[in-house]
Design a protein around this motif. Structure first.
Motif, PDB file in Angstrom:
ATOM      1  N   LEU A 152     -36.383  30.229  21.859  1.00 50.89           N
ATOM      2  CA  LEU A 152     -36.130  30.526  23.265  1.00 50.89           C
ATOM      3  C   LEU A 152     -34.907  31.426  23.421  1.00 50.89           C
ATOM      4  CD1 LEU A 152     -36.785  30.079  26.260  1.00 50.89           C
ATOM      5  CD2 LEU A 152     -35.330  28.027  26.172  1.00 50.89           C
ATOM      6  N   ARG A 156     -35.016  35.274  24.958  1.00 53.76           N
ATOM      7  CA  ARG A 156     -34.191  35.768  26.065  1.00 53.76           C
ATOM      8  C   ARG A 156     -33.324  36.941  25.635  1.00 53.76           C
ATOM      9  NH1 ARG A 156     -32.409  30.073  29.098  1.00 53.76           N
ATOM     10  NH2 ARG A 156     -34.193  30.057  30.549  1.00 53.76           N
ATOM     11  N   GLN A 161     -33.818  37.812  30.395  1.00 50.24           N
ATOM     12  CA  GLN A 161     -33.330  36.495  30.800  1.00 50.24           C
ATOM     13  C   GLN A 161     -34.234  35.787  31.796  1.00 50.24           C
ATOM     14  OE1 GLN A 161     -30.551  34.906  29.494  1.00 50.24           O
ATOM     15  NE2 GLN A 161     -30.700  36.604  28.028  1.00 50.24           N
ATOM     16  N   ARG A 162     -35.299  36.416  32.254  1.00 51.13           N
ATOM     17  CA  ARG A 162     -36.144  35.808  33.279  1.00 51.13           C
ATOM     18  C   ARG A 162     -37.263  34.964  32.668  1.00 51.13           C
ATOM     19  NH1 ARG A 162     -34.382  37.424  37.859  1.00 51.13           N
ATOM     20  NH2 ARG A 162     -36.112  36.491  39.005  1.00 51.13           N
ATOM     21  N   LEU A 163     -36.999  34.426  31.497  1.00 47.10           N
ATOM     22  CA  LEU A 163     -37.940  33.543  30.810  1.00 47.10           C
ATOM     23  C   LEU A 163     -37.483  32.102  31.019  1.00 47.10           C
ATOM     24  CD1 LEU A 163     -38.266  36.378  29.417  1.00 47.10           C
ATOM     25  CD2 LEU A 163     -38.881  35.144  27.351  1.00 47.10           C
ATOM     26  N   PHE A 164     -38.368  31.274  31.573  1.00 47.29           N
ATOM     27  CA  PHE A 164     -37.990  29.905  31.908  1.00 47.29           C
ATOM     28  C   PHE A 164     -39.007  28.921  31.328  1.00 47.29           C
ATOM     29  CE2 PHE A 164     -36.057  32.616  35.046  1.00 47.29           C
ATOM     30  CZ  PHE A 164     -34.780  32.088  35.175  1.00 47.29           C
TER      31      PHE A 164
END
Length: 693
Positions: A152, A156, A161-164
């Motif tokens: 993870l 990112r 950074q818009r990976l959740f």
């Protein structure tokens, strides 16, 4: 295949690096949907999707496979999953583009063991260019070396950074047991048989899960003013409302969910299928873009609209013949409908519509807007064309075709192979537009250019298996040239008498080098009628004959200035043929007397590489006698190198570049100019008997 409404369709491309687990994941989804009786496996050749012998032998996906299955979520929602399983090898990028051209969602499959690989970065960038919503599925969680948090962080760092994460793995490394649902605060566990049970999040994960939950909720509500206002007041929206907002954010590309599981065991794969149905975009939320009168126009997936069909892939089937894969962009397609190809003008009768489950054909009554199906034996509708009502001026935007970097010449093994070769290559290129076939008139070779060595090897295997044509391969004969080393004045003479009319002609030529790239310059300096004017065209043709015949080293002659300064003729025995022959002899004599310079083709090369590999690539280009013209930096920090490199040094460059850069380097090349060959390499350029000399 049952008919469905557009909003219940999910067209999903599984993309990512080679050996990342895409096909295993697809097989697990099919098994979970009860479309297959047992879990297909790539390693033992039981995959429903990897069925070509080339794929089975290599244990690697090499073509596009489509599987349409009904899916029912745990909450009872039903939809149809059209899964598009794609190759991960970087030489088959055009197959990935075909899938992405009809997908409404891409699932980037990343290994929890190997982490983010070059192929993952490439497909992510491609999806970004095309504006396709994305999930990330971290698979291979059943492996002892799985590291979700490490992957993870790497995701990112490399992809943004818009990976959740919507899930966290339970009992990682010592035996993958299930996932913790970050949105709903519940754990889903799986036993050895794949049976699921739900319960509270394990205590050891509680703090991390709470932190991820807060992070996700804050991101989701930031896209909805009402939810944000309530959240700031201390009132968190219920999960069902968050899910609806999340679906919109996914469709807009504002959030990229990260899911986790194992394709090999099937654990948590059902969760992926559910999320695809529940928050994945349907075709009506992802309009297609076409060109109408050259202007980009959005086409909404409306079953009641005018019919518009995208032919996105063409396959050669040994039993059915040509199979065309279709996506209905608008309208509803029915058996025996007649439409016109907007590019070729061919009228097509859509007889025998069917769905696909790998190689299995599924009955279809009709195909609504947004859905994917197949049809056999279209007469003239190649890949990336549209079918519509007559008179509709609509086409598809151009997609970049990967530049071929690996070329070999093919030669049929038997006369029977020779008779079938041209048609078989045409059909092979229709199936795979990334292949380019050229008949080189100078060498007489049939040249096949592919993206790389694996791509070409697979293509030639298919040529034999599908079309029964066997070929051998050989290196391409490069078009070396020769020019005269200096200025020389020579005479060519034809004098022949054997009764009746004879043959007589004398020409005097001054032969000298011309500026590089100018070819032949012929100058008429005859004065006083030494050669009658009507014979001068024959003299020039004789010079051209000599250029084609070649110089002392066996190569065609170029960059020559030939001045005709004097000559003699006979009123009876002179002829066009005599002067033509005399001129050719004179040029051949000039090349022998003055000596020749062998010229080699030089290519302009643009190489894009990771910054850390730039030094190694520069050193390699130097070892290939390359001359660096310029260097720069791309927006993403990659190095861009422009160089001039002898074409003979680039025969296998794409393969070598892949090894130097770990698969991250790309190259484009095109012929630029000719340069003299170093003296110690001249002998190696001379044509052999096998080459036809």
């Amino acid at each position: 295949m049952d008919d469905v409404v557009t909003s219940a369709i999910r067209n999903v491309a599984l993309v990512g690096h080679a050996a990342g687990g895409k096909t295993s994941l697809a097989e697990a989804l099919l098994h979970r949907a009860h479309a297959t009786q047992r879990l297909g496996r790539v390693d033992d050749g039981t995959s429903v999707l990897d069925t070509d012998p080339e794929e089975v032998r290599r244990r690697q996906t090499l073509t596009l496979a489509v599987a349409s299955v009904p899916w029912t979520t745990a909450a009872g929602q039903t939809c149809r999953l059209n899964l598009l399983d794609t190759p991960g090898h970087d030489e088959f990028g055009q197959v990935v583009d075909a899938a992405l051209s009809v997908a409404d969602l891409a699932v980037v499959v990343v290994s929890a063991v190997e982490g983010v690989q070059p192929g993952d970065e490439r497909v992510w960038a491609r999806c970004q260019d095309l504006g396709i919503p994305r999930f990330i599925f971290v698979t291979k969680e059943d492996k002892p070396s799985a590291d979700f948090e490490g992957v993870l962080a790497d995701l990112r760092a490399r992809l943004g950074q818009r990976l959740f994460p919507l899930e966290l793995p339970i009992v990682e490394k010592t035996g993958f047991a299930g996932v913790a649902d970050v949105l709903f605060d519940v754990a889903h566990r799986y036993d050895a048989e794949g049976t699921e049970t739900t319960g509270p999040v394990p205590p050891e994960l509680a703090d991390l899960e709470h932190s991820r939950h807060t992070e996700l909720v804050e991101e989701v509500v930031s896209g909805d003013d009402d939810q944000l206002e309530h959240y700031l007041s201390g009132d968190e929206p219920p999960p069902a409302e968050l899910e609806r907002t999340l679906r919109r954010a996914v469709a807009e590309g504002a959030i990229f969910p990260v899911l986790v599981g194992s394709g090999a065991t099937g654990a948590a794969v059902d969760r992926l299928g559910d999320f695809i149905c529940e928050i994945g975009p349907s075709p009506d939320l992802h309009p297609a873009t076409v060109l109408v009168g050259g202007e980009p126009t959005a086409v909404v997936a409306d079953p009641a609209g005018e019919p518009l069909v995208h032919v996105f892939r063409t396959l050669a089937d040994q039993f059915v013949g040509q199979v065309s894969l279709l996506k209905v962009l608008s309208g509803t397609l029915r058996e025996d409908d007649r439409l016109v190809n907007t590019t070729t003008g061919a009228e097509e009768r859509l007889h025998g519509l069917f769905g696909l489950l790998g190689r299995t054909h599924l009955d279809v009554r009709q195909v609504v807007a947004g859905d994917i199906a197949a049809v056999a034996k279209l007469s003239d509708s190649p890949t990336r064309t549209l079918l519509a009502r007559p008179g509709r001026p609509v086409t598809l935007p151009e997609l970049p075709v990967p530049s071929g970097g690996f070329t070999l010449a093919v030669r049929p093994l038997t006369q029977s192979d020779d008779d079938k070769l041209t048609d078989a290559l045409r059909r092979l290129c229709a199936e795979d537009p990334a292949l380019v076939v050229v008949q080189d008139e100078e060498s007489g070779q049939t040249l096949v250019t592919a993206v790389g060595d694996t791509h070409l090897a697979v293509a030639l295997e298919r040529l034999e298996r599908k079309f029964g044509v066997r070929v051998s391969t050989e290196e391409v004969r490069l078009p070396y040239r020769e020019t005269v080393a200096g200025e020389v004045e020579v005479e060519g003479k034809v004098k022949k008498q054997s009764g009746g009319h004879g043959q007589f002609a004398v020409v005097r030529l001054v032969v000298s080098p011309a500026p590089r790239g100018e070819g032949l310059t012929f100058v008429d300096s005859i004065v006083g009628g030494a050669i009658p004017r009507h014979y001068l065209p024959a003299v020039e043709r004789g010079v051209q004959d000599a250029l084609v015949a070649g110089g002392p080293n066996g190569h065609r002659i170029t960059d020559l200035r030939v001045e005709c300064v004097d000559g003699k003729y006979h009123s009876v025995d002179s002829s066009d043929m005599a002067f033509r022959t005399a001129a050719a002899q004179a040029v051949a004599t000039a090349m022998q007397q003055a000596g020749s310079v062998v010229l080699e083709p030089v290519s302009a090369v643009t190489v894009t590489v990771p910054a850390e590999a730039q030094g190694d690539v520069l050193a390699d280009l130097s070892s290939r006698r390359g001359r660096v013209v310029d260097t720069g930096t791309a927006d993403d920090g990659s190095g861009i190198i422009e160089a001039h490199v002898p074409t003979s040094e680039l025969r296998h460059y794409t393969v070598d570049l892949r090894a130097i850069t770990g698969g991250r380097g790309t190259c484009r090349s095109a012929h630029n100019h000719y340069d003299p060959v170093p003296e110690h390499l001249v002998a190696a350029t001379r044509p052999t008997v096998a080459a036809g000399r």
